[in-house]
Design a protein around this motif. Structure first.
Motif, PDB file in Angstrom:
ATOM      1  N   LYS A  12       0.636  -1.218   0.364  1.00 46.29           N
ATOM      2  CA  LYS A  12       0.022  -0.193  -0.355  1.00 46.29           C
ATOM      3  C   LYS A  12       0.880   1.468  -0.245  1.00 46.29           C
ATOM      4  N   ARG A  13       0.586   1.692  -1.114  1.00 53.44           N
ATOM      5  CA  ARG A  13       1.163   3.113  -0.900  1.00 53.44           C
ATOM      6  C   ARG A  13       0.706   4.404  -1.182  1.00 53.44           C
ATOM      7  N   PHE A  14       1.369   5.726   0.249  1.00 53.74           N
ATOM      8  CA  PHE A  14       0.520   6.247  -0.120  1.00 53.74           C
ATOM      9  C   PHE A  14      -0.021   7.181  -0.833  1.00 53.74           C
ATOM     10  N   GLU A  15      -0.936   7.693  -1.910  1.00 57.37           N
ATOM     11  CA  GLU A  15      -1.709   8.901  -2.541  1.00 57.37           C
ATOM     12  C   GLU A  15      -0.284  10.053  -2.907  1.00 57.37           C
ATOM     13  N   ASP A  16      -0.137  10.562  -1.690  1.00 60.99           N
ATOM     14  CA  ASP A  16       0.378  11.621  -1.868  1.00 60.99           C
ATOM     15  C   ASP A  16       1.940  11.953  -2.092  1.00 60.99           C
ATOM     16  N   ASP A  17       2.633  10.897  -1.436  1.00 65.90           N
ATOM     17  CA  ASP A  17       3.947  11.196  -1.282  1.00 65.90           C
ATOM     18  C   ASP A  17       4.622   9.843  -2.099  1.00 65.90           C
ATOM     19  N   GLY A  18       3.698   8.757  -2.089  1.00 69.06           N
ATOM     20  CA  GLY A  18       3.784   7.323  -2.979  1.00 69.06           C
ATOM     21  C   GLY A  18       5.125   6.579  -2.011  1.00 69.06           C
ATOM     22  N   SER A  19       4.744   7.389  -0.279  1.00 67.53           N
ATOM     23  CA  SER A  19       6.470   5.875   0.261  1.00 67.53           C
ATOM     24  C   SER A  19       4.775   4.846   0.822  1.00 67.53           C
ATOM     25  N   ALA A  20       5.661   3.959   1.173  1.00 69.77           N
ATOM     26  CA  ALA A  20       5.243   2.920   1.636  1.00 69.77           C
ATOM     27  C   ALA A  20       4.327   3.063   2.855  1.00 69.77           C
ATOM     28  N   ALA A  21       3.231   1.869   3.073  1.00 71.14           N
ATOM     29  CA  ALA A  21       2.844   2.202   4.477  1.00 71.14           C
ATOM     30  C   ALA A  21       3.010   0.243   5.054  1.00 71.14           C
ATOM     31  N   VAL A  22       2.833   0.070   3.798  1.00 71.50           N
ATOM     32  CA  VAL A  22       2.416  -1.915   3.678  1.00 71.50           C
ATOM     33  C   VAL A  22       3.346  -2.048   2.423  1.00 71.50           C
ATOM     34  N   LYS A  23       4.357  -2.813   2.692  1.00 67.66           N
ATOM     35  CA  LYS A  23       5.463  -3.291   1.466  1.00 67.66           C
ATOM     36  C   LYS A  23       5.292  -4.699   1.532  1.00 67.66           C
ATOM     37  N   ASP A  24       5.017  -5.237   0.396  1.00 61.27           N
ATOM     38  CA  ASP A  24       4.791  -6.700  -0.028  1.00 61.27           C
ATOM     39  C   ASP A  24       4.427  -8.097   1.073  1.00 61.27           C
ATOM     40  N   PHE A  25       3.499  -7.812   1.975  1.00 61.36           N
ATOM     41  CA  PHE A  25       3.115  -7.827   2.815  1.00 61.36           C
ATOM     42  C   PHE A  25       2.429  -9.992   2.479  1.00 61.36           C
ATOM     43  N   ASN A  26       2.851 -10.496   2.575  1.00 59.32           N
ATOM     44  CA  ASN A  26       2.575 -11.688   3.097  1.00 59.32           C
ATOM     45  C   ASN A  26       2.169 -12.637   4.234  1.00 59.32           C
ATOM     46  N   LEU A  27       1.034 -13.222   4.638  1.00 57.37           N
ATOM     47  CA  LEU A  27       0.504 -14.101   5.457  1.00 57.37           C
ATOM     48  C   LEU A  27      -0.629 -14.339   5.319  1.00 57.37           C
ATOM     49  N   SER A  28      -1.009 -15.780   6.413  1.00 54.85           N
ATOM     50  CA  SER A  28      -2.302 -17.077   5.960  1.00 54.85           C
ATOM     51  C   SER A  28      -2.614 -16.990   7.525  1.00 54.85           C
ATOM     52  N   VAL A  29      -3.850 -16.717   7.852  1.00 57.03           N
ATOM     53  CA  VAL A  29      -4.477 -17.023   8.975  1.00 57.03           C
ATOM     54  C   VAL A  29      -5.329 -17.272   8.761  1.00 57.03           C
ATOM     55  N   LYS A  30      -5.188 -19.051   9.590  1.00 60.27           N
ATOM     56  CA  LYS A  30      -6.353 -19.516   9.812  1.00 60.27           C
ATOM     57  C   LYS A  30      -7.260 -19.548  10.285  1.00 60.27           C
ATOM     58  N   ARG A  31      -8.067 -20.429  10.287  1.00 61.49           N
ATOM     59  CA  ARG A  31      -9.636 -20.240  10.713  1.00 61.49           C
ATOM     60  C   ARG A  31      -9.557 -20.499  12.280  1.00 61.49           C
ATOM     61  N   GLY A  32     -10.429 -19.863  12.900  1.00 58.06           N
ATOM     62  CA  GLY A  32     -10.371 -19.393  14.381  1.00 58.06           C
ATOM     63  C   GLY A  32      -9.338 -20.021  15.353  1.00 58.06           C
TER      64      GLY A  32
END
Lengths: 357, 296
Positions: A12-32
């Motif tokens: 996720k990049r910020f619209e105003d300055d293009g800096s990334a708030a979240v970079k190449d985030f990979n995660l799996s969450v299991k049910r429960g």
């Protein structure tokens, strides 16, 4: 267990300055599962949560719910509900109508709604509060209503954005237990955001430590606390002595010019490393009896232990011990080899993650 | 404490004197005129004159125009507010300034300008015929009066609605959509009900003056549209029958007091008081630090 939520290369990049708030985030969450995003403010944890909720859209990458791509789905079409930090109750509606809000939109029958609201009010311990106005409730009660309003919809995933942040310490601890109980009772997947490491360690099945938009470490509370993978995690979770060292060879590290045995292997010979030692793992011993000597600068009685500072060379060691020491006197520091954590130096300040193994 | 309170109440004294001199006493004079005849004898005939065909017709037209104008103002204000509230603070300030600016021009001047624009050979018809349409016959019609009233009162509808809507926290709206509300449901189930206090004061501020105005009807109606305000004005200025003018005036006031009583009650009470029970700091939902009211 199957994955309920998957984040794939989410940026996720910020619209105003293009800096990334979240970079190449990979995660799996299991049910429960009870997963906590933990990190300082601005680390991207809330942004990640908002992308799962649908309030923000990733610049790139995709979000899957139960294997289905929901990246472009608006929040009202996602079977996911959120508990907000400032409760965000509807002030023009009473408690009953606040909780029934989602059910009414689903056009569920009125007597069915009544039944569900009564049930959920019992779960959050607010039975009989139906007719009350939101403004007559305390902060803790408002947060319970917010939780009830979310779980009554039986979402696939419940997102909680620092839900206890606005409460005082005592109430926060009560609510932590409450949340764990509610989690057990409704058996919904929880994704929780907090900057409070104690909260994360207490409640989570799994903690995702974040900094600067990058996952620093993922693991259960014990492994996060006992085996931090880098200096950031060690520093952020609990207190730590973090000091420069050189890995002489396997199982031997040079700290402040002294060779100290440890249990870590797999580093290059003479590699510069970060050495992490928890204050409670250090012992105060007679001068010359430990691996290093220093001048005791401060001793504070904390009840369960003494909080001691010892200046050795140019580093002030932090020790928590049930043995006291005398300020102004010399003392030695002792440590067991397996209480020493050796970490690679971060490759750059921006990219502090180092995958171990 | 009581003494402090009394001292504080003294601060209201200048206004109290002012309103006694210019509101209470004149009002009593009007009521006295209203219930007496030319010789000073008690009479209710001035009040009852309200129901004569001419007056009743003027009253109904006034009511119709006031209602239409209020509805148009509401329909214009809400979408406008929904757009303005999303703007960045600098642009929001500019937009609000832009909306309020006409009020800095002299009222009569504004109405005369509007008269020129709407006249049969005016700018509006030049544009309309230029585009190949039939010219509009707006001059001296009800429609012209309605345009004038809406033009004049729109800011008074917009500002209170804007104030209540900009107080709604972004997280409350997000919560609604999180719970399954489409953008339309968010508006009708959250934004609209939460902005009711603003809507009510907007209606009060727009409906009452547009019901009693006579200058707009004079200028834009070209004397062809007789509102109850025009009739009252004429009793004072031309027929010099102060008793009749006061009687009609008092009757109109009574009507509006009854009609507005439902809004006045709610406007005095705060819409949703925030109670602090556990010593926590409770900001208004979504308290962003910047009070948008300050803009106004």
């Amino acid at each position: 267990m199957e994955n309920i939520i998957e984040l794939k290369n989410v940026t996720k990049r910020f619209e105003d300055d293009g800096s990334a708030a979240v970079k190449d985030f990979n995660l799996s969450v299991k049910r429960g599962e009870f997963v906590t995003f933990l990190g300082p403010s601005g680390c991207g944890k809330t942004t990640t949560l908002r992308m799962i909720a649908g309030f923000d859209t990733p610049t790139s990458g995709s979000i899957l719910l139960d294997g289905r791509d929901i990246t472009a789905l608006p929040p009202n079409k996602r079977p996911i509900n959120t508990v907000f930090q400032r409760y965000a109750l509807f002030p023009h509606l009473n408690i009953y109508d606040n909780i029934a809000f989602g059910l009414k939109l689903k056009k569920i029958k009125e007597d069915e709604i009544r039944k569900k609201v009564t049930e959920v009010l019992e779960i959050v311990d607010l039975a009989g509060f139906e007719k009350r106005s939101t403004s007559t409730l305390s902060g803790g009660q408002q947060q319970r209503v917010a939780i009830a309003r979310a779980i009554v919809n039986e979402p696939e995933v419940l997102l909680l954005d620092e839900p206890l942040g606005a409460l005082d310490l005592k109430l926060r601890q009560v609510m932590q237990r409450e949340l764990m109980r509610i989690k057990k009772e409704v058996n919904i997947t929880f994704i929780y955001v907090t900057h409070d490491q104690g909260e994360a360690l207490t409640m989570s099945d799994r903690i995702v430590v974040m900094n600067k938009g990058i996952i620093q470490q993922t693991g259960d509370p014990v492994s996060i606390y006992d085996e931090p993978q880098n200096a950031f995690v060690a520093d952020f979770i609990g207190e730590s002595n973090i000091i420069d060292g050189i890995m002489v060879r396997d199982r031997l590290v040079k700290i402040q010019g002294v060779d100290v045995p440890c249990v870590d292997t797999g580093f290059a010979e003479n590699e510069a490393v970060d050495v992490v030692i928890r204050p409670e793992d250090l012992d105060i011993v007679e001068e010359g009896a430990g691996f290093i000597d220093g001048l005791v600068t401060e001793v504070i009685y904390e009840g369960a232990y003494y909080d001691i500072r010892v200046m050795a060379g140019d580093y002030e060691w932090h020790i928590q011990s049930n043995m006291s020491a005398t300020p102004g006197k010399k003392a030695g520091l002792a440590i067991l080899p397996d209480n020493i954590q050796i970490m690679h130096k971060p490759r750059s300040s921006d990219e502090e993650i180092i995958e171990k193994d | 404490m009581d003494r402090n309170r009394k001292q504080r109440q003294l601060l209201a004294l200048p206004y109290v004197l002012w309103s006694i001199a210019f509101t209470v006493i004149p009002l009593l004079v009007i009521i006295r005129y209203a219930v007496t005849d030319k010789d000073g004898h008690f009479s209710v005939s001035n009040l009852l004159a309200f129901s004569t065909p001419v007056n009743a017709k003027a009253f109904l037209i006034s009511l119709e125009i006031a209602l239409i104008c209020t509805v148009i103002c509401v329909l214009l204000a809400y979408p406008l507010v929904m757009v303005v509230r999303r703007l960045r603070i600098s642009r929001m300030t500019f937009m609000l300034f832009f909306l309020i600016m006409p009020m800095w021009m002299n009222f009569i001047l504004r109405m005369l300008a509007l008269q020129m624009i709407l006249s049969n050979n005016g700018i509006l018809n030049m544009i309309v015929t230029g585009l190949g349409f039939q010219p509009l016959a707006l001059a001296n019609t009800k429609a012209a009066v309605i345009i004038g009233v809406v033009y004049d009162y729109l800011p008074f509808m917009m500002l209170p609605i804007f104030n209540t809507i900009s107080d709604i926290g972004e997280d409350v709206l997000e919560a609604a959509s999180d719970l399954g509300a489409s953008p339309l449901s968010v508006f009708f189930r959250v934004i609209l009900p939460m902005s009711l206090p603003g809507l009510k004061s907007g209606i009060t501020i727009v409906f009452v003056p547009s019901m009693t105005s006579f200058v707009i009807a004079d200028i834009l109606g070209g004397g062809k549209i007789q509102l109850i305000g025009n009739i009252i004005e004429q009793e004072f200025t031309r027929s010099t029958n102060w008793n009749l003018g006061s009687g009609l005036s008092a009757a109109l006031m009574l009507f509006m007091l009854v009609g507005m009583s439902f809004t006045i009650k709610d406007d005095i009470l705060p819409s949703h008081p925030v109670k602090d029970e556990e010593g926590e700091k409770k900001e208004a939902p979504g308290g962003e630090g910047i009070s948008r009211r300050a803009v106004l």
